[in-house]
Write an enzyme that holds these catalytic residues in place. Structure first.
Site, PDB file in Angstrom:
ATOM      1  N   HIS A   1      -4.646  -1.814  -5.815  1.00  0.00           N
ATOM      2  CA  HIS A   1      -3.834  -0.711  -6.344  1.00  0.00           C
ATOM      3  C   HIS A   1      -4.761   0.387  -6.838  1.00  0.00           C
ATOM      4  O   HIS A   1      -5.498   0.202  -7.804  1.00  0.00           O
ATOM      5  CB  HIS A   1      -2.923  -1.222  -7.460  1.00  0.00           C
ATOM      6  CG  HIS A   1      -1.964  -2.284  -7.008  1.00  0.00           C
ATOM      7  ND1 HIS A   1      -1.274  -3.089  -7.870  1.00  0.00           N
ATOM      8  CD2 HIS A   1      -1.578  -2.649  -5.771  1.00  0.00           C
ATOM      9  CE1 HIS A   1      -0.507  -3.907  -7.179  1.00  0.00           C
ATOM     10  NE2 HIS A   1      -0.680  -3.670  -5.898  1.00  0.00           N
TER      11      HIS A   1
ATOM     12  N   ASP B   1       0.812  -1.223   0.000  1.00  0.00           N
ATOM     13  CA  ASP B   1       0.000   0.000   0.000  1.00  0.00           C
ATOM     14  C   ASP B   1       0.842   1.269   0.000  1.00  0.00           C
ATOM     15  O   ASP B   1       0.458   2.296   0.577  1.00  0.00           O
ATOM     16  CB  ASP B   1      -0.962   0.025   1.213  1.00  0.00           C
ATOM     17  CG  ASP B   1      -1.931  -1.134   1.187  1.00  0.00           C
ATOM     18  OD1 ASP B   1      -2.249  -1.604   0.081  1.00  0.00           O
ATOM     19  OD2 ASP B   1      -2.363  -1.567   2.269  1.00  0.00           O
TER      20      ASP B   1
END
Ligand code: GDP
Ligand code: IMO
Ligand code: MG
Length: 403
Positions: free
Chosen positions: A41, A13
């Site tokens: 994503h 992340d």
């Protein structure tokens, strides 16, 4: 040969999606090579938020996107993701490796069962069947896309898996899986051959990892890791291309550190400041919605990431968020048994973390320059771009990435 491999430098992340989206415009092909739908994503296009889970985040930028054999695929999820993404791009070219392993409902159930057995020692997985899918691959009872020849064979494969796991499945599941496969069949091919021929013909390719360096199965904070190779070494096994094809590597790091799930986190913050940073940065998991643990930037961790991945470049995201904090700290070294150490050891929590302090940068940016200067001095890698907002074009580029 024009290839670039992009990795996440922390626990996932880091903002890889946004950087991949930006870079992919300069590459003919973008390739995903590890992980599964545990990845999330994010790319914010105008007012629309796109969350890529299985399809490469270069979908909008590159002519072709490839899901290589190192990715484990929940076929239903892939079908739905393709349907969703078709709204954003009509004429896309997607290729999916016939050697990719499939994540079945048996894997989902096993993921939950194992987490329950672990009790307080749970990993905090995404419960998307990722560990079990790699487990069955290495146990040699996994199911690949190339194995979807007919219903009877598929049922035989599922029966063996069901016996090993002692988890039942019903007949209707076989039909559903077969139907899902039919909907993605046209994309399935030998992606290694395609990539090798294309690169040899002069096409450029961007390779994107899912997850982050320190949740790599071998190089991460084991056992609090995912089950694939998330470091740059993973690109060769994940694509089937020989190491000869890779020589440029870019790492994405968040300007601070976050982690979802359990495991070592030397610079973790607690209390009011942690809550503030989590809220400002909207630090909630893209895939599971769980609150992310938050902490200071950790240079010993990044130093190891730079070395493990042979990074040529760094991209730093979310500097806009960090700049809103009134006091900013960066870990510069650790102490183990009274000795100062400059590199993170994923198997051992440091006794002490040594920090440098920064003032907030607000709009003036001069402290941001110092912050980046410290990172570059310590790591000896240029920060070539910084993320200054959520939107896809909120990027300041300092240096062109050359391949
Ligand atoms: P990934 O898994 O590495 O692709 O990262 P995620 O998409 O899971 O999480 C990153 C989050 O930060 C997403 O919500 C992005 O939209 C957001 N983001 C990425 N870069 C920036 C940035 O520079 N500034 C801000 N404010 N948000 C960013
Ligand atoms: P992206 O690509 C953040 C974490 C999970 C858990 C551990 C194992 O979006 O950066 P798994 O389901 O893979 O068996 O979970 O790994 N994890 C991630 N954390 N970002 C990710 O992907 C992650 N993929 C897995 O939270 O701690
Ligand atoms: Mg993510």
């Amino acid at each position: 040969m024009e290839t670039l491999t992009l990795v996440g430098c922390q626990f996932g992340d880091e903002g890889k999606g946004k950087i991949i989206d930006y870079l992919s415009k300069d590459f003919d092909i973008t390739v995903r090579f590890n992980g599964g739908e545990n990845a999330g994503h994010t790319v914010v296009v105008d007012d629309q938020t796109i969350k890529y889970h299985l399809i490469p985040a270069g979908f909008l930028g590159s002519k072709t996107v490839v899901v290589a054999k190192g990715v484990v695929i929940n076929i239903k999820r892939m079908r739905e993701e393709i349907e969703f993404l078709s709204k954003f791009r009509k004429n896309f070219d997607l290729k999916v490796s016939d050697l990719s392993h499939v994540v079945t409902e048996l894997h989902f159930k096993r993921d939950s069962e194992i987490e329950q057995m672990r009790g307080a020692g749970k990993i905090g997985t995404t419960l998307k069947g990722i560990g079990p899918a790699y487990e069955s691959k290495f146990g040699r009872y996994g199911i690949r896309l190339v194995d979807f020849t007919n219903r009877t064979d598929l049922k035989d494969h599922l029966t063996l898996m069901s016996q090993i796991y002692r988890i039942p499945f019903d007949d209707g599941y076989v039909d559903g899986l077969m139907a899902d496969y039919e909907s993605i069949k046209k994309y399935v091919c030998d992606t290694r051959e395609y990539l090798e021929d294309s690169i040899n013909d002069g096409k450029s390719a961007l390779f994107e990892t899912a997850n982050g360096t320190f949740i790599d199965i071998d190089s991460g904070t084991y056992p609090y890791v995912t089950s694939s190779y998330t470091t740059s070494a993973g690109v060769t096994v994940g694509t089937g291309l020989s190491p000869r094809y890779f020589n440029k590597f870019i790492g994405v790091a968040k300007a601070y550190t976050t982690r979802v799930g359990e495991g070592i986190f030397p610079t973790e913050m607690f209390g009011e400041d942690a809550d503030k940073l989590r809220t400002l940065g909207n630090e909630f998991g893209t895939t599971t919605g769980r609150p992310r643990r938050v902490g200071h930037l950790d240079l010993p961790m990044l130093r190891r990431a730079v070395r493990l991945n042979s990074l040529d470049y760094l991209a730093l995201t979310k500097v806009d968020i960090l700049g809103k904090m009134s006091s900013i700290k960066v870990a510069v070294s650790y102490e183990y048994d009274g000795k100062e150490v400059k590199e993170f050891n994923p198997s051992r929590k440091p006794d002490k973390v040594n920090y440098e302090n920064f003032n907030k940068w607000g709009t003036g940016k001069s402290n941001l320059r110092d912050y980046i200067g410290l990172i570059e001095d310590e790591l000896k890698v240029p920060v070539v771009m910084v993320g200054i907002g959520e939107k896809r074009d909120a990027i300041e580029v300092y240096q062109r990435v050359s391949v």
